[in-house]
Write a protein that holds these residues in place. Sequence first.
Motif, short mmCIF file in Angstrom:
data_model
loop_
_atom_site.label_atom_id
_atom_site.label_comp_id
_atom_site.label_asym_id
_atom_site.label_seq_id
_atom_site.Cartn_x
_atom_site.Cartn_y
_atom_site.Cartn_z
N LEU A 128 -83.18 -38.52 0.88
CA LEU A 128 -82.76 -39.92 0.88
C LEU A 128 -81.43 -40.11 0.17
O LEU A 128 -81.08 -41.23 -0.22
CB LEU A 128 -83.85 -40.87 0.34
N SER A 143 -85.01 -36.07 -8.18
CA SER A 143 -83.73 -36.41 -7.54
C SER A 143 -82.91 -37.22 -8.53
O SER A 143 -83.47 -37.98 -9.31
CB SER A 143 -83.97 -37.22 -6.27
N VAL A 144 -81.63 -37.01 -8.52
CA VAL A 144 -80.77 -37.66 -9.52
C VAL A 144 -79.69 -38.47 -8.81
O VAL A 144 -78.87 -37.90 -8.08
CB VAL A 144 -80.12 -36.61 -10.44
N GLN A 145 -79.70 -39.76 -9.03
CA GLN A 145 -78.67 -40.61 -8.43
C GLN A 145 -77.38 -40.51 -9.23
O GLN A 145 -77.38 -40.55 -10.46
CB GLN A 145 -79.17 -42.05 -8.33
N ARG A 146 -76.30 -40.37 -8.49
CA ARG A 146 -74.99 -40.20 -9.12
C ARG A 146 -74.67 -41.37 -10.06
O ARG A 146 -74.14 -41.17 -11.16
CB ARG A 146 -73.93 -40.14 -8.02
N GLU A 206 -88.43 -41.22 -6.14
CA GLU A 206 -87.86 -41.72 -4.89
C GLU A 206 -88.76 -41.31 -3.74
O GLU A 206 -89.26 -40.18 -3.69
CB GLU A 206 -86.44 -41.19 -4.70
N PRO A 221 -81.50 -34.86 -2.21
CA PRO A 221 -82.76 -35.21 -1.54
C PRO A 221 -82.52 -35.78 -0.14
O PRO A 221 -81.39 -36.15 0.19
CB PRO A 221 -83.35 -36.28 -2.46
N VAL A 270 -71.34 -33.61 -8.70
CA VAL A 270 -71.28 -34.45 -7.49
C VAL A 270 -71.15 -33.56 -6.26
O VAL A 270 -70.66 -32.43 -6.31
CB VAL A 270 -70.12 -35.47 -7.55
N TRP A 312 -77.57 -30.59 -10.14
CA TRP A 312 -77.25 -30.06 -11.48
C TRP A 312 -76.19 -30.92 -12.16
O TRP A 312 -75.24 -30.41 -12.75
CB TRP A 312 -76.79 -28.60 -11.38
N ALA A 313 -76.33 -32.23 -11.97
CA ALA A 313 -75.39 -33.20 -12.56
C ALA A 313 -73.97 -33.05 -12.02
O ALA A 313 -73.04 -33.65 -12.56
CB ALA A 313 -75.41 -33.14 -14.09
N TYR A 345 -89.97 -37.56 -4.04
CA TYR A 345 -89.25 -36.86 -5.11
C TYR A 345 -89.75 -37.46 -6.42
O TYR A 345 -89.28 -38.51 -6.83
CB TYR A 345 -87.74 -37.03 -4.95
N GLY A 394 -85.47 -28.52 -4.42
CA GLY A 394 -85.14 -28.93 -5.78
C GLY A 394 -83.73 -28.58 -6.20
O GLY A 394 -83.29 -28.96 -7.28
N HIS A 443 -83.54 -28.09 -13.66
CA HIS A 443 -84.05 -29.36 -13.14
C HIS A 443 -83.65 -30.49 -14.09
O HIS A 443 -84.43 -30.89 -14.95
CB HIS A 443 -85.57 -29.30 -12.98
N PRO A 444 -82.44 -30.98 -13.96
CA PRO A 444 -81.98 -32.02 -14.89
C PRO A 444 -82.87 -33.26 -14.81
O PRO A 444 -83.51 -33.51 -13.79
CB PRO A 444 -80.57 -32.35 -14.39
N PRO A 504 -78.49 -37.39 -16.34
CA PRO A 504 -78.81 -36.20 -17.13
C PRO A 504 -77.54 -35.65 -17.77
O PRO A 504 -76.43 -35.94 -17.35
CB PRO A 504 -79.35 -35.22 -16.09
N ALA A 537 -71.73 -37.75 -2.48
CA ALA A 537 -73.05 -38.27 -2.11
C ALA A 537 -73.60 -39.19 -3.18
O ALA A 537 -73.13 -39.20 -4.32
CB ALA A 537 -74.01 -37.11 -1.89
N SER A 538 -74.62 -39.94 -2.81
CA SER A 538 -75.28 -40.86 -3.74
C SER A 538 -76.02 -40.11 -4.85
O SER A 538 -76.33 -40.69 -5.87
CB SER A 538 -76.29 -41.71 -2.98
N HIS A 539 -76.34 -38.83 -4.60
CA HIS A 539 -77.12 -38.06 -5.57
C HIS A 539 -76.33 -36.84 -6.04
O HIS A 539 -75.48 -36.31 -5.31
CB HIS A 539 -78.43 -37.59 -4.94
N THR A 540 -76.64 -36.39 -7.24
CA THR A 540 -75.98 -35.22 -7.79
C THR A 540 -76.91 -34.01 -7.72
O THR A 540 -78.12 -34.14 -7.53
CB THR A 540 -75.58 -35.45 -9.26
#
Lengths: 715, 715
Positions: free
Chosen positions: A375, B158-161, B188, A373, A330, A327-328, B154, A369, B181-182, B167, A322-325
């Motif tokens: 999006l 939210s964290v983008q890859r 977003e 997300p 993928v 807990w860091a 968000y 959380g 919560h990194p 993080p 996904a575009s988002h991670t």
Amino acid sequence: MSIMRYISYSILICFVCTQLHAQKMDWQEVEPGIWKATVGKPEQYNLLTASGVSPYHNGLMKLEQSKFPLLKSEITAKIIDGKTYLKFPLDKTEQLFGFGLNFKSVNQRGKILELHVDHYNGTDNGRTHAPTPFYVSSKGYGIFINSARYLKVYAGASVQRDSKNPPEVQDRNTDPNWNPHPYSDGVEILVPAEGVEIYVIGGPTPMNAVQRFNLFNGGGCLPPRWGLGFTQRMERLTNAAEVFKEAADFEQRGYPLDFIGLEPGWQSKSYPNTFEWDKKRFPEPAKMVADLLKKNIRINLWINPYVSPDAPFYKKLLPYTASHTVWAGVVPDINTDSGKNILFTALNKNKVDIGISGYKIDEVDGGDGYLWPDLATFPSQTSAEQMRQTYGVLMQRYTTELYQQKNLRTYGLVRGSNAGGVSFPYVIYNDYYNHQDFITALINSGFAGVLWTPEVRASNSPEEWVRRFQSNVFSPMAMINAWASGTKPWTFPEVAPIIKEFALLRMQMMPYWYSEFAKYHFEGIPPFRAMNLENGFQNITPIQEKKNDNLEENPYAKAMVKEIKDQYMAGENLLVAPMFTGQKSRTVILPKGKWFDFYTGKYVGDGEVITTNPGLDKIPVYVKDGGIIPMMKPLLHAPKPDEKVDIEFRYYGSKPATYQYYDDDGETYNYEKGDFSIRTVKISKVKGKCVGSITNAEKGKPNTTKKITYKMMTL
Amino acid sequence: MSIMRYISYSILICFVCTQLHAQKMDWQEVEPGIWKATVGKPEQYNLLTASGVSPYHNGLMKLEQSKFPLLKSEITAKIIDGKTYLKFPLDKTEQLFGFGLNFKSVNQRGKILELHVDHYNGTDNGRTHAPTPFYVSSKGYGIFINSARYLKVYAGASVQRDSKNPPEVQDRNTDPNWNPHPYSDGVEILVPAEGVEIYVIGGPTPMNAVQRFNLFNGGGCLPPRWGLGFTQRMERLTNAAEVFKEAADFEQRGYPLDFIGLEPGWQSKSYPNTFEWDKKRFPEPAKMVADLLKKNIRINLWINPYVSPDAPFYKKLLPYTASHTVWAGVVPDINTDSGKNILFTALNKNKVDIGISGYKIDEVDGGDGYLWPDLATFPSQTSAEQMRQTYGVLMQRYTTELYQQKNLRTYGLVRGSNAGGVSFPYVIYNDYYNHQDFITALINSGFAGVLWTPEVRASNSPEEWVRRFQSNVFSPMAMINAWASGTKPWTFPEVAPIIKEFALLRMQMMPYWYSEFAKYHFEGIPPFRAMNLENGFQNITPIQEKKNDNLEENPYAKAMVKEIKDQYMAGENLLVAPMFTGQKSRTVILPKGKWFDFYTGKYVGDGEVITTNPGLDKIPVYVKDGGIIPMMKPLLHAPKPDEKVDIEFRYYGSKPATYQYYDDDGETYNYEKGDFSIRTVKISKVKGKCVGSITNAEKGKPNTTKKITYKMMTL
């Protein structure tokens, strides 16, 4: 233009607008008693495609026939601005059940819900671990919306201005009975997509509608026999030596144990995860698993789906995430072939292929959380919303496939599911931990096509420990999940004998649980379910109609005043009424027909409210008249496939009784090819004595029984 | 194809996909320091068109210049499947404020919110009475999303890859500082529409960004003078005789009273409403209103918008109502000209036109069960969602217009608002009634472009009654809304003198409140606002950076540990620190600079945490060094337009002081045409004595002051 003409003209315009949006619905009977209509252009991806299951057609064929249960003209659909507006009719006296795994209420009429996979957060608002878009009416039909979107549901909570059955107009200034929630004549559902598949599911009883729903989703899961035994989860940073010690402790102290759960620390890193054994804590996982299997003890592994950069397959997986991670880590897109293959190859290698019995799939539900997300985007083009509604189902599907390929059953835990997940051998759990609400969830699981465990964690007192443990024994998975506190069954010495008695009772009842799960699979009957699905408990007139009745003469009126969410049916014959910490006694509502004490066989009542004060050493359990409970001796582990056991059929009451006793190898999928037996047990009381018989298993079909006895419990 | 080539190829595809969806953003400076970009095809109907307001350009011109406050390339927008995906950058140390009227938290960083007009239900999740889609950064800029949709936010959650600032990857197995919560490098926002208007609002300070937002929305409202006095709401079925008696009781006992609120029973029927006076309870409404006005007391009327079939205009309105009813009443579509005219004609006739001073607009917020459903349709084609986000704004707009047509100001109450509502003279209220959280809402109102009253209802003790009353006096509307219990200011005799003292203090401070509201209107400075907007309180490094600091040496570190949500700024010069029931003492965090006790003028501290134990008869209030507070004598009603009053300018501390004293007729909109005066007051301490001066009002401009005196409070 006169005002009257102007008004007429405007009304005409409104009417035309409405007509323009209205969708014609063509109802096709796709399975016996199940009708489908397609509104607009349904999305390709939905709950059924995500699960990949097919209806269990043979099971559906065996149910009583049903007519289309509603007036077709009263089901309407409109599409406006890319959204689908649905309405289903609702009588004044109708009750509604379902809409997923709710924790605080059974009757959902009047609720406004957004069906949304999420961690349950204390309110029945649609956000829960399995927000199944299916409801059952007390009138004996069901509605299923096959959408992987967040659906907004008004379950008799919205009132159309032009309704033919409008509510009364009241004056709050002067009317003391002013109703803040006027009568609504419909269930309205907003689907945020330009079309959807809808299923109307016939009865004639609410139970039949539930059965059809479950069978349409492939039929309920049939766990391996060992899955119905006892399981203990270990401290998160435990190691192989401690696992062996735990197994030995259980054995030596005489407590049953079928599988041990390992928490995140089995991996070299977690949150995000490497999916690799930690070499220090578990230097020889294959050997450990094999050695434990020799003792008939299995291992279950905790995972969540978020992949650490230190996982060996991380780089290979990266394009399919996904575009988002989270807990860091993928997020694998398991709707891409590559993403799926990479992840499930890792879940197979050195795990399933060395004999790991199953997974505990965490963190596929939310809170917001702890997930991607809304999006986020996925390479497969599955939207974040659809992915959230189905990720738990997908994880169940593909882990189950690993086991199907080995022709070995699994039985695991999962935190997120949905319609489509009915047939997958997973039990839902969470961190909410309110004992009363856990029981309500167990009740609602039967409407939601899922299984739920009221697991035992840390307890503040021996009493709480006992009370939680007792209801846990009458649930789909008997589990201690007290890894954080390290609590063992014997931790409270003053109640350890009670705990042991109930742990062993769970094992004794294994033949009963197994036959009841077979009914879930072959007939769609949920093994744990609401009183509302029980004959003699239905046809309850709602509270509004009853409030002047004499409660002592009519317990059902009271049953409606206080929603019945603290007692439930466990299998065909048992009514369970858990005790909660602090209670010395409780009331139990017995459906019509005679009921008997499970432990003593004594008559307790018939269609009435009874009060029981069982002491700490018992959880109130009742058996219906003519109820048969097959039991075995209290083994410490489930019998192996080639192990024959004595079966005692316990018989309650005085009615001539029949029971369908299910048998197979208990481990493989051979039952799907017909390798099982269903043997009819008959027991009756003849001249004060118990006379029983059992049909033989068909030639060549499984039979794991040794000696068979019949025991008259009611003297 | 080799694996590496395959991966590169897939990454390329992902990249291309992302690029395809990406939207170019063209930033135009539409007002000084305010930049607009249009993404996709924004909907015609939005928060600004609903409100119909224009920016207060002259006010914006006077603010310090600002550069575009962010890196343009770091603001991104995509449109996927009919939804708009927005991202704004976020530094590691940045704090975020706003996102509407939250009740439990001030700093919103880390939150996941769905901005949704609703009754506040105990959780800061975006569902609130004014879910304004505007946020302010501690770095000194603001972002405003002009959409009347439910926005999913968000806020650094939210964290983008593929983030450039990812993080840290941690291992939960072994890292005791593992962070659930990194770090997220962005805010977003998901807009469920194929485009949207976005505004970036410059600083350089957070206060400047707030000012620009308010001025862009027309500037804050300027209430009539009487609106800043005292108001009492009456029992719901009261009648004209009791209204006169209430007015007489207040007068006789010496308690101030500017307007009386009538609850639903003024109407012949309510829920749904007739909007007609009840002839028995109020036989001569015009005479009653006129008689009360002679005593300088006004009437405010409760309404909700749901129309009874017994309303005289019901049939005429019917074609312009929603598809769904609320409490069996029809919902006027006030986005149709006819629906709007019919409703507001009714709200004018025999109400505004006989001198009713304003409305209390109830039930325009939610809960979901007390509003039209999301699948209601409206003749104007406004979606149910957009209608929900703006109905409160529309009701404010069109009731305000009724008063503008009479050139008389109103000041009312409303339960739902949004961006666009800044300039409307309404104060938000609700039923939540937690005193602490009411104060947090007062703080957040300053970020949300709304006013909020921590009104007093029933109290369980004299102490609670006093504590609630004291903070109510330092708020936009000093109101007792205890109609259900019938509590009066003197109901608890043991504390009645304290209540009277504070009710009269409210009146004495009217010149201060009025000048401070003028700053809200002309400069956009919220009269009630967070400490975080105060100089000397900003530039606080977040908690992560501070946790090892010595708290005694650095109160701001502690300020961050415990979010400051129980003290606030009231106007330019006052810091208010309410006491809550049960408290004997409390701590107060004083920003840098000297602070003085409001009552005694004594020095209390400078940039430090102080502890105060003021006793029941005082609410802690502090004045900054060089603070000037204009006060008048304790009148029982606001002065009439032609009534001149003595003004005493109280001066605190020792710094040479300046104050802008605002004056106008207090009742009309003539100030909009320039009929007002702003007079500069200067006070300094010369040889231990107070030396003050005030400029004259320009010739022909309003001047309602009689004798002017200066009082040195700090000796």
